[in-house]
Write a protein that holds these residues in place. Sequence first.
Motif, short mmCIF file in Angstrom:
data_model
loop_
_atom_site.label_atom_id
_atom_site.label_comp_id
_atom_site.label_asym_id
_atom_site.label_seq_id
_atom_site.Cartn_x
_atom_site.Cartn_y
_atom_site.Cartn_z
N UNK A 81 5.76 -2.06 8.34
CA UNK A 81 4.84 -3.03 8.94
C UNK A 81 3.75 -3.33 7.90
N UNK A 82 2.86 -4.26 8.26
CA UNK A 82 1.89 -4.73 7.27
C UNK A 82 0.88 -3.66 6.90
N UNK A 83 0.54 -2.78 7.83
CA UNK A 83 -0.41 -1.71 7.53
C UNK A 83 0.12 -0.80 6.44
N UNK A 84 1.40 -0.46 6.51
CA UNK A 84 1.98 0.41 5.48
C UNK A 84 2.15 -0.32 4.15
N UNK A 85 2.43 -1.62 4.20
CA UNK A 85 2.50 -2.39 2.96
C UNK A 85 1.16 -2.39 2.25
N UNK A 86 0.08 -2.49 3.02
CA UNK A 86 -1.26 -2.48 2.43
C UNK A 86 -1.58 -1.12 1.83
N UNK A 87 -1.14 -0.06 2.50
CA UNK A 87 -1.31 1.28 1.94
C UNK A 87 -0.61 1.39 0.59
N UNK A 88 0.57 0.81 0.50
CA UNK A 88 1.32 0.83 -0.76
C UNK A 88 0.59 0.04 -1.85
N UNK A 89 0.04 -1.11 -1.51
CA UNK A 89 -0.70 -1.90 -2.49
C UNK A 89 -1.93 -1.14 -2.98
N UNK A 90 -2.62 -0.46 -2.07
CA UNK A 90 -3.80 0.31 -2.47
C UNK A 90 -3.42 1.46 -3.39
N UNK A 91 -2.29 2.10 -3.10
CA UNK A 91 -1.81 3.17 -3.98
C UNK A 91 -1.47 2.63 -5.36
#
Length: 203
Positions: A81-91
């Motif tokens: 979902x988009x929340x996990x995609x954002x976590x990946x981008x931050x990492x």
Amino acid sequence: MRPALLSRRASDFFWQFRRLQVLRRLVCSDRARNLDIPLSKHPDRNGAPAPSQAALNRWLRAARRFADFAELVDAEMASMDHANLVICLSRLVREFERIEVQQKSGKPNDDIKVASNLLRQLLASSEQKLGQTDSPHTLSNLAWALARLDKLFREGGIPCEVQQRFMYGVVRRALDVGLDSFPTRDLPVLIWAVAWMCRGAGE
């Protein structure tokens, strides 16, 4: 048996085997040893059961080695979902910052190619799923990640440019959700990120 069916089964087996390899390393790590790993009922593109978003969130945060993180993201990106995609981008932002420091000190780093390819895929997937995002917190975190990636690109830290249209899409989505629904902490983050990305646009 038809060759096409054999090829499909071989592909399914490969992806399931790859996922098991990644998850085994994560489950054996110190932080992930006691993680609960429930599976959702929704199959991913390769026919294997996709993990729940909560479980995937925990695995992403538990992956200490970048190689483990990159393999997990590559295997599960389609189901995120988009929340996990954002976590990946931050990492990835943190990884690029680490790579930049190592390069300035003259230390070679082999992660740059993997990180760059992963970034392109994550940006495309995040932009595609933007319309499904209703969380002000996720939108503000996405805007923050885009602004930091833009800063890295302008300083020569990453080879992949973040298009301004993506940030404009985040703004439009935030307006659709309603700025009055943004918590006190998230709204200033969104405004700062937009101001950074759009600076000098009218010059």
